[in-house]
Each structure stands twice: as C-alpha cells, then as structure tokens.
Design a protein around this motif. Structure first.
Motif: not given
Length: 140
Positions: A4-24
C-alpha cells in the motif's frame, strides 16, 4: 505483492496484450461449459447478426482482470470487479484478435488498504469494456 505504501493515485499498471484465437475460445468453452455456438460457429454468429464468432464475455473479463491481479501479485486480493460490455471481441478464422489492456490507480483507501483501479480494454483502438473497475487489497 504490491505494498500500500508504494502506491499512489495515478499509478499506471503495466499494460498487457492478449491474443485470442478460435482455439482459445473452444478451450474456454470446454473449461467453462459455455458452448453457445456464437463462440465457435461462424454460421450461427453471422445468422444472429454478429460480424463473426465472438469471445465469451467472462473470458474477456478474466483477461482484463489479469492486468490488476498480475500487478498486485495475488488473484485472491480482488474484492470487487465490474464492467459494462460495449463491443464484442470478434475472433475471425485464421487470425488472432488482439486485446490491449491497461489500468491506473483511481483511488486508495487507507482504512482498509485497498486500491480502486480503472481498467481500459481495446481492440483495434476501439473500447470493448466501459466502466471497468476492480478493487484490490494491497499488502500493508
């Protein structure tokens, strides 16, 4: 785990990209028991007015939540999660749909050590979820 002490309002989370196929989608259908043909049959999906097969809503929500759970380091830290679906994720045959997900800390509660995170989810630069928010408990 994030403290908690390491976080501030406005902190960006690392973005992620997910790929979805028909198999998924077929794998998810087997795991969830949701075999609605709009998630695997192009004929059915188009027949009900969709552009093609679409991803399951709960699968989409799970992938979006991963940005927060990966960041906090504990999927059990989720206290509340909600979204509004605005656009389906279309998964065409032979290509993967790319879901781009990000998040930012909107508010912190010192009383209970929680963070409310606003989440963004887009495909082809178009929003697929609105009002996406998740509340997580942080380590003290």
């Amino acid at each position: 785990m994030i403290r908690y002490s390491d976080v501030a309002v406005g902190t960006d989370l690392p973005s992620q990209t997910f790929e979805l196929s028909r198999t998924d989608l077929v794998r998810y259908a087997g795991a969830s028991g949701d075999f609605n043909p709009i998630h695997w049959s192009q004929e059915t999906a188009v027949g009900v007015g969709l552009p093609d097969v679409i991803a399951h809503g709960m699968l989409t929500m799970a992938m979006v939540a991963r940005v927060a759970t990966d960041w906090v380091g504990n999927p059990g830290a989720v206290l509340d999660y909600g979204v509004r679906f605005t656009r389906p994720i279309v998964v065409s045959f032979g290509s993967a749909a790319r879901l781009e997900v990000g998040g930012v800390v909107r508010s912190l509660s010192e009383d209970d050590g929680t963070a409310e995170i606003g989440l963004t989810a887009t495909m082809d630069d178009r929003t697929v979820l609105a009002k996406a928010r998740i509340v997580v408990r942080l380590e003290r």
